[in-house]
Design a protein around this motif. Sequence first.
Motif, PDB file in Angstrom:
ATOM      1  N   VAL A   1       0.814  -1.262  -0.021  1.00 30.92           N
ATOM      2  CA  VAL A   1       0.166  -0.007   0.070  1.00 30.92           C
ATOM      3  C   VAL A   1       0.909   1.314  -0.251  1.00 30.92           C
ATOM      4  CG1 VAL A   1      -1.901  -1.172   1.021  1.00 30.92           C
ATOM      5  CG2 VAL A   1      -0.216  -0.001   2.317  1.00 30.92           C
TER       6      VAL A   1
ATOM      7  N   GLY B   1      -0.061   3.943  -8.013  1.00 28.67           N
ATOM      8  CA  GLY B   1      -1.108   4.054  -6.861  1.00 28.67           C
ATOM      9  C   GLY B   1      -1.099   3.878  -5.483  1.00 28.67           C
TER      10      GLY B   1
ATOM     11  N   ALA C   1       1.192   4.782  -1.681  1.00 29.00           N
ATOM     12  CA  ALA C   1       1.370   6.181  -0.944  1.00 29.00           C
ATOM     13  C   ALA C   1       2.941   6.160  -0.855  1.00 29.00           C
ATOM     14  CB  ALA C   1       0.533   6.173   0.174  1.00 29.00           C
TER      15      ALA C   1
ATOM     16  N   THR D   1       0.282  10.552  -2.926  1.00 29.16           N
ATOM     17  CA  THR D   1      -0.245  10.565  -1.363  1.00 29.16           C
ATOM     18  C   THR D   1       1.281  10.500  -0.677  1.00 29.16           C
ATOM     19  OG1 THR D   1      -2.507  10.101  -1.893  1.00 29.16           O
ATOM     20  CG2 THR D   1      -1.461   9.778   0.548  1.00 29.16           C
TER      21      THR D   1
ATOM     22  N   ASN E   1      -2.071  16.893  -0.286  1.00 33.68           N
ATOM     23  CA  ASN E   1      -1.655  15.513  -0.602  1.00 33.68           C
ATOM     24  C   ASN E   1      -1.075  15.007   0.345  1.00 33.68           C
ATOM     25  OD1 ASN E   1       0.274  17.197  -1.497  1.00 33.68           O
ATOM     26  ND2 ASN E   1       1.471  15.730  -2.619  1.00 33.68           N
TER      27      ASN E   1
ATOM     28  N   ARG F   1      -7.414   4.271   6.093  1.00 27.23           N
ATOM     29  CA  ARG F   1      -8.409   3.544   5.213  1.00 27.23           C
ATOM     30  C   ARG F   1      -8.067   4.664   3.844  1.00 27.23           C
ATOM     31  NH1 ARG F   1     -12.321   1.633   8.706  1.00 27.23           N
ATOM     32  NH2 ARG F   1     -13.455   3.470   8.547  1.00 27.23           N
ATOM     33  N   ARG F   2      -8.279   6.013   4.087  1.00 24.46           N
ATOM     34  CA  ARG F   2      -8.114   6.648   2.950  1.00 24.46           C
ATOM     35  C   ARG F   2      -6.918   6.911   2.129  1.00 24.46           C
ATOM     36  NH1 ARG F   2     -11.723   9.445   6.004  1.00 24.46           N
ATOM     37  NH2 ARG F   2     -10.176  10.955   6.673  1.00 24.46           N
TER      38      ARG F   2
ATOM     39  N   TYR G   1      -4.027   5.006   2.778  1.00 28.14           N
ATOM     40  CA  TYR G   1      -3.540   3.910   2.050  1.00 28.14           C
ATOM     41  C   TYR G   1      -4.473   2.943   1.252  1.00 28.14           C
ATOM     42  CZ  TYR G   1       0.507   4.448   5.153  1.00 28.14           C
ATOM     43  OH  TYR G   1       1.540   4.905   5.745  1.00 28.14           O
ATOM     44  N   ARG G   2      -5.619   3.424   0.962  1.00 24.73           N
ATOM     45  CA  ARG G   2      -6.588   2.808   0.172  1.00 24.73           C
ATOM     46  C   ARG G   2      -6.814   1.475   0.612  1.00 24.73           C
ATOM     47  NH1 ARG G   2      -4.440   5.002  -5.886  1.00 24.73           N
ATOM     48  NH2 ARG G   2      -4.256   7.200  -5.164  1.00 24.73           N
ATOM     49  N   LEU G   3      -6.915   1.201   1.709  1.00 21.77           N
ATOM     50  CA  LEU G   3      -7.026  -0.210   2.287  1.00 21.77           C
ATOM     51  C   LEU G   3      -8.476  -0.846   2.074  1.00 21.77           C
ATOM     52  CD1 LEU G   3      -5.762   0.421   6.136  1.00 21.77           C
ATOM     53  CD2 LEU G   3      -4.355  -0.149   3.988  1.00 21.77           C
ATOM     54  N   PRO G   4      -8.443  -2.011   1.659  1.00 25.57           N
ATOM     55  CA  PRO G   4      -9.514  -2.780   1.510  1.00 25.57           C
ATOM     56  C   PRO G   4     -10.568  -2.925   2.522  1.00 25.57           C
ATOM     57  CG  PRO G   4      -7.844  -4.312   1.751  1.00 25.57           C
ATOM     58  CD  PRO G   4      -7.177  -2.939   1.689  1.00 25.57           C
TER      59      PRO G   4
END
Length: 276
Positions: free
Chosen positions: A101, A132, A134, A158, A189, A270-271, A273-276
Amino acid sequence: MNRIDAHHHVWDLSARPHAWLDPEPMAPVRRTYTLDDLAPHAAAAGVSRTVLVQVLPDLAETREFLALAAASELVAGVVGWIDLTAPDAAGTLAALPPGLVGVRHGVQSEPDPAWLARPDVRRGLAAVEAAGLAYDLLTLPHQLPAAIDACRALPGLTFVLDHLSKPPVAAGELEPWRGRIRELAALPNVFCKLSGLVTEADWAAWTVDDLRPYAETALEAFGPERVMFGSDWPVCLLAAGYAEVAGAAEELCAGLTEGERADVFAGTARRAYRLP
């Protein structure tokens, strides 16, 4: 409580040397730490998911961490290491298995305060953005100007500032750190971690009030929607147990609304690292 610990480590001293643990002050944590060691402490603090962060500049460690994450219900993602300066950084990222991530490099150990401004580093950071992912900033306060320039130059990437850039908590000094943090936070960012403060304080005698000016600076500058809790376990054990670190974070965030606390203890991670 379904909290996310956005910053912890593990290490296996039988797998490879960890020279950073050799100095005598590090003796209390000079042993192997596993996810099984972490799990009961995380559960007691209401943490159900974590972000496992690289320790060494070693691609093999990153692959091992990704394998750990794939086999664990606890680890939601890995912030790993690649050689950002390598011409094939993008190919290296593409070849890694799922679960990555973010990427981190120990900029704090680089003698060049402008390391983040190097063209080869910027090329690597662009590859992180294209993938995509961080990028975690592990910097010291004097390196913040270069970090600010990098974040400004790559508005689509990010950035996540680890440990508030390790402010001089033990000395009780705020400037010039505070001014630089505010300048960094002005860039949309950039996120930051409420982590690592106890080990920047007096290990034996720190109090929550010692940490408060630094936490308040971050919360005011970034807003809770861009601040995330991290334990920095097991490094934190030099100064505090997991429960103490989590309790200090709760106390530092006591004045926030319920929604703001939900951001700090889960939503922001969550945001970012775009965690599932």
